[in-house]
Design an enzyme around this catalytic site. Structure first.
Site, PDB file in Angstrom:
ATOM      1  N   HIS A   1       0.835  -1.171   0.085  1.00 47.78           N
ATOM      2  CA  HIS A   1       0.067   0.100   0.136  1.00 47.78           C
ATOM      3  C   HIS A   1       0.932   1.196  -0.013  1.00 47.78           C
ATOM      4  CE1 HIS A   1      -3.386   2.856   1.062  1.00 47.78           C
ATOM      5  NE2 HIS A   1      -3.869   1.835   0.958  1.00 47.78           N
TER       6      HIS A   1
ATOM      7  N   ASP B   1      -8.015  -5.361   0.125  1.00 49.54           N
ATOM      8  CA  ASP B   1      -8.335  -6.065  -1.135  1.00 49.54           C
ATOM      9  C   ASP B   1      -8.063  -7.605  -0.718  1.00 49.54           C
ATOM     10  OD1 ASP B   1      -7.464  -3.307  -2.740  1.00 49.54           O
ATOM     11  OD2 ASP B   1      -9.520  -4.152  -2.630  1.00 49.54           O
TER      12      ASP B   1
END
Ligand code: SDX
Length: 438
Positions: A313, A371
């Site tokens: 991320h 996710d």
């Protein structure tokens, strides 16, 4: 902006005059150096591809701390919101800045749930697509098309028009996403039911058929509602920045949200949940847990473009707090459905364990993001893989609207127009083609 808290001095080694720049402190998080006068006073730009060190705006909506793995919506920790609120309550918070009282939530809920139908003509847009069209291709089209039905609420400078458009988008996205699914599977569209909750209505439009009654499962509805809460907003991510940039030109809210959907589709962003599940399917097809080592080797190989989807991320360099909550939801849903031994979930947990011990990932601070587990939950809910990002878009529509509203109401906002470092050809003359050598 408030007056500078202190200054930063920019000096040059080429003899150019140094420049004092104001520095502002936020409520929490990094301070910012205000460079707005830099070009006018020095003739130079800053250079920040991917905006790794750039604050594009000031905002009061969502705060993330990548090192602490912290996510706050209007100051409230995501863990507490996921535990104590439902999605519409969270939507109210994101849009209005405060949690609703019971009467306020009742009114908001009633307003949203009485705008869930779309114009009957909308269904004909779907008929133009192939039945196997990716739902995100459909959503980019139909959400943009919504603006052609609502000429009564397109004045972005009218707060009432902005509120009407916000309600319409929040209320109709579930209907449009469910219609994209029904169109894909060749079943009739199911009209919304205003007597159901927001998430129960979505499950109903997705899985009911005219042939028999459909009863929603409260545990599964709650799981979907939590997925929507976790995906509702996330500071100035790529798709939110897209919505803000589109909105800065004065484009109508439906067009801006369609732009956000287009950006979210990318596998590096909202498309990662679909890509993460396909990655797990691929590992499973080639031997499952025993083959994880081989897969990890490919991921580390710089010559391969293989990434560990659902990991890493830009901001979270610790755990993505949403991933932790999503993993809990996974356990709940698989338990409710008696899928404890779901091979994909076991594979995901094995992959996560290996990755969290492997120096390649640890040194690059690559942890599971939202996710990684959301695909497994959605698959267990019966949602087709290709629709995962559509549901992400459904949830993020609230955040996009809140951010768009904040941008429009910001007296400092201007049309977004970044510059560049030009490294192409200096000026040169055109040689007529007859005189051009091969
Ligand atoms: C979302 O911004 C948001 O807030 C997004 C989001 C939201 O709610 O809006 O949180 C939603 O988009 C979550 C992220 C979903 N994407 C994925 O899961 C796709 C896989 N992840 C990567 O594509 C990547 O991690 C990004 C795009 C998420 C972040 O990339 P960065 O911050 O630009 O990091 P990078 O690409 O510069 O990578 C740093 C290093 C590189 O290695 P080196 O060149 O240093 O050797 O880490 C490696 C990368 O190759 N790396 C990965 C990796 N992610 C980064 N290696 C393997 N697998 C990965 N997933």
């Amino acid at each position: 902006m408030t007056p500078a808290d202190y200054k930063a001095t920019l000096s040059f080694t080429n003899g150019a005059k140094s420049l004092d720049l104001p520095v502002y402190k936020g409520t929490i998080g990094p301070d910012v150096v205000d460079i707005r006068k830099l070009y006018n006073e020095t003739g130079v730009f800053t250079y920040d591809p991917g905006f790794m060190s750039t604050a594009a705006c000031n905002s009061t909506i969502t705060y993330i701390d990548g090192d602490k793995g912290e996510l706050l919506y209007r100051g409230y920790p995501i863990e507490q919101l996921a535990q104590n609120c439902d999605f519409l309550e969270t939507a109210y918070l994101l849009l209005n800045g405060e949690l609703p009282t019971t009467p306020q939530l009742k009114e908001f809920d009633h307003t949203v749930m009485h705008h869930t139908m779309v114009h009957e003509q909308m269904q004909f847009f779907y008929r133009g697509f192939r039945r196997d069209a990716h739902p995100m291709a459909v959503l980019v089209g139909v959400v943009g098309a919504l603006s052609s039905f609502y000429h009564d609420s397109l004045d972005i400078n009218d707060p009432h028009h902005r509120e009407v458009s916000a309600i319409r988008l929040i209320a109709k996205l579930p209907t449009l996403v469910a219609m994209a699914h029904k169109y894909n599977v060749g079943q009739p569209f199911i009209y919304p039911r205003n007597d159901l909750s927001y998430s129960a209505n979505f499950m109903h439009m997705m899985f009911a058929t005219p042939a028999e009654p459909y009863k929603t499962n409260d545990v599964l509805v709650r799981a979907l509602d939590r997925i929507l809460i976790l995906h509702a907003d996330h500071e100035q991510n790529a798709s939110t920045s897209t919505v803000r940039l589109a909105g800065s030109s004065g484009a109508n809210p439906f067009a801006c949200i369609a732009a956000g959907i287009a950006c979210l589709w990318g596998p590096a962003h909202g498309g990662a949940n679909e890509a993460a599940l396909n990655m797990l399917y691929d590992i499973q097809k080639h031997g499952g847990v025993e083959k994880i080592g081989e897969f990890i080797t490919k991921v580390k190989d710089k010559n391969s473009s293989v990434k560990l989807m659902g990991f890493g991320h830009r901001v979270y360099k610790n755990y993505d707090p949403r991933a932790k909550l999503m993993r809990e939801t996974c356990h709940e849903v698989l338990g409710e459905l008696g899928l404890h031994d779901d091979p994909l979930f076991k594979l995901a947990m094995a992959l996560e364990k290996i990755a969290l011990e492997d120096d390649y990932f640890v040194s690059r601070k690559l942890y599971p993001n939202v996710d990684f587990y959301s695909g497994i939950v959605q698959k267990a809910l019966g949602i087709p893989v290709s629709l995962f990002t559509g549901i992400f878009a459904l949830a993020r529509t609230v955040g996009w609207i809140a951010q768009w509203n904040e941008m429009i109401s910001d007296p400092e906002q201007k049309i977004g127009r970044p510059r560049q470092l030009f490294v192409g050809s200096p000026v040169r003359d055109v040689v007529p083609i007859a005189k051009r050598s091969a």
